[in-house]
Scaffold this active site. Sequence first.
Site, PDB file in Angstrom:
ATOM      1  N   ALA A   1       1.956  46.347 -31.865  1.00 44.07           N
ATOM      2  CA  ALA A   1       1.321  45.786 -30.628  1.00 44.07           C
ATOM      3  C   ALA A   1       0.223  44.947 -31.256  1.00 44.07           C
ATOM      4  O   ALA A   1      -0.908  45.447 -31.695  1.00 44.07           O
ATOM      5  CB  ALA A   1       0.816  47.086 -29.911  1.00 44.07           C
TER       6      ALA A   1
ATOM      7  N   GLY B   1      -8.881  47.546 -29.772  1.00 41.39           N
ATOM      8  CA  GLY B   1      -7.549  48.062 -30.415  1.00 41.39           C
ATOM      9  C   GLY B   1      -6.632  48.450 -29.353  1.00 41.39           C
ATOM     10  O   GLY B   1      -6.955  48.321 -28.157  1.00 41.39           O
ATOM     11  N   ASN B   2      -5.519  49.208 -29.932  1.00 37.59           N
ATOM     12  CA  ASN B   2      -4.686  49.804 -28.681  1.00 37.59           C
ATOM     13  C   ASN B   2      -4.093  50.933 -29.280  1.00 37.59           C
ATOM     14  O   ASN B   2      -4.405  51.521 -30.595  1.00 37.59           O
ATOM     15  CB  ASN B   2      -3.300  48.644 -28.605  1.00 37.59           C
ATOM     16  CG  ASN B   2      -2.668  48.170 -29.539  1.00 37.59           C
ATOM     17  OD1 ASN B   2      -1.901  49.053 -30.347  1.00 37.59           O
ATOM     18  ND2 ASN B   2      -2.815  47.042 -30.128  1.00 37.59           N
ATOM     19  N   ARG B   3      -3.322  51.841 -28.545  1.00 36.76           N
ATOM     20  CA  ARG B   3      -2.774  52.907 -28.966  1.00 36.76           C
ATOM     21  C   ARG B   3      -1.461  53.116 -29.831  1.00 36.76           C
ATOM     22  O   ARG B   3      -1.037  54.053 -30.149  1.00 36.76           O
ATOM     23  CB  ARG B   3      -2.510  53.898 -27.499  1.00 36.76           C
ATOM     24  CG  ARG B   3      -3.793  54.231 -26.945  1.00 36.76           C
ATOM     25  CD  ARG B   3      -3.759  54.895 -25.860  1.00 36.76           C
ATOM     26  NE  ARG B   3      -2.716  55.731 -25.601  1.00 36.76           N
ATOM     27  CZ  ARG B   3      -1.874  56.088 -24.606  1.00 36.76           C
ATOM     28  NH1 ARG B   3      -2.045  55.523 -23.550  1.00 36.76           N
ATOM     29  NH2 ARG B   3      -0.910  57.020 -24.718  1.00 36.76           N
ATOM     30  N   SER B   4      -0.906  51.924 -30.423  1.00 35.62           N
ATOM     31  CA  SER B   4       0.144  52.233 -31.184  1.00 35.62           C
ATOM     32  C   SER B   4       0.154  52.735 -32.267  1.00 35.62           C
ATOM     33  O   SER B   4      -1.018  52.656 -33.061  1.00 35.62           O
ATOM     34  CB  SER B   4       0.590  50.588 -31.487  1.00 35.62           C
ATOM     35  OG  SER B   4       1.655  50.770 -32.140  1.00 35.62           O
TER      36      SER B   4
END
Length: 400
Positions: free
Chosen positions: A270, A203-206
């Site tokens: 994102a 995943g990502n930090r958005s």
Amino acid sequence: MGVTGGIAAYKSLDVLRILQRQGHGVSVVMTHTAERFVGSASFSALSGREVGTHLFGDAEQPGYHHLDVNDGKDIMLVAPASANTISQMASGAASSLLTSCYLAFRGPVVVAPAMNTSMWLHPATARNINTLRADGVHLVEPESGLLADGAVGPGRLAEPNVIVAAVEAVLAGAPSRRDLAGVRVLVSAGGTREPIDAVRYVGNRSSGRMGWALAAAARDRGADVTVVQANVDLPREPGIRYVDAPTAAAMHDSCRAEFPQCDMLIMCAAVADYRPVAAADGKLDKSTADALTVQMERTTDILAELAALRDEQVLVGFAAEHGPAGLERARGKRTRKAVDIVVHNDAAVEGAAFEGPDNVVTIIGPGDAEEALPRMSKRQCAERILDAARPLVHAGTVTA
Ligand code: C5P
């Protein structure tokens, strides 16, 4: 003008002064907590009028009654508005003179909240603010900055002249710009999660905050807004349609399905660029190997694909880049993906881009235009992005 308890109460003396300089007569009501921060004598001396503090008139305060609130009053302003008073206003409680006046008043109401960041970001406050908005109250968003408790974040009372400008705008019958009335805006928000197995993902930090701000700003400007969202854990706003799309594949499907019905796409999510080729069934067992190699494959670039399919839609993309060469890469993305506007943000700048309440962006396009904006709240960024995109909307679409 209602004044509630908070360290910002002293600033309402400035608000009062500016309102009077603009030619307005101002009557003040205060909550008991407000009186602990600023004396009612300051407000009565400046306004030249009796200040209301008690729900029931008494010998000291004859005649001030909340039912007089409609007599010759054009507008009600609450500045600063505490979390407590906002909650009472949202629920319709009438336990103070101020909230009784709010319930009894038949004209427009402007509210300028001020509180510490945790209180402002609490879901209960967000819910109450949404209720006030839905009830037609005009909000003057708090600013981000250094607060009295030493924390930095949103919650600081807007500047007195900004509050007065909002009051003037409402009085002038221009409650907000409705320059996107009739425009269908599709916003993607959040960050996708690509499954490795039944419980793990890449995943990502958005956080979804930028997309949320864009959606709310577009709604307030009259647009018909749909948000395709991936894993956003923020309170949903009234008057916005949400579609869940947790993975890049789901985001692709939902954006493709929604795209033909929109006039403007703002691709703020994102979206993963790579995903595991196949997600393992069940949970991978770590006792079977010391290292794990996950084969990844590219995902479809949704924005580039939709740009090739576009009819008259305005397309806005985001480019979160790292470091000084990022701006040039973002410029390149605008041309390569054939979109109208790319919003560049530097993920290396402290407090910008992911997770926080603020952003520092450069709006690239349309055409040769390029605007490097200072640090501001995501809501303010959203307004500026919509300002840049709005002139590109097909003229026949806007009904305002
Ligand atoms: O090329 P890059 O991923 O940096 O481009 C970012 C922009 O492209 C964002 O607007 C993002 O929402 C969009 N994007 C997309 N599909 C992907 C990856 C990014 O639409 N698979």
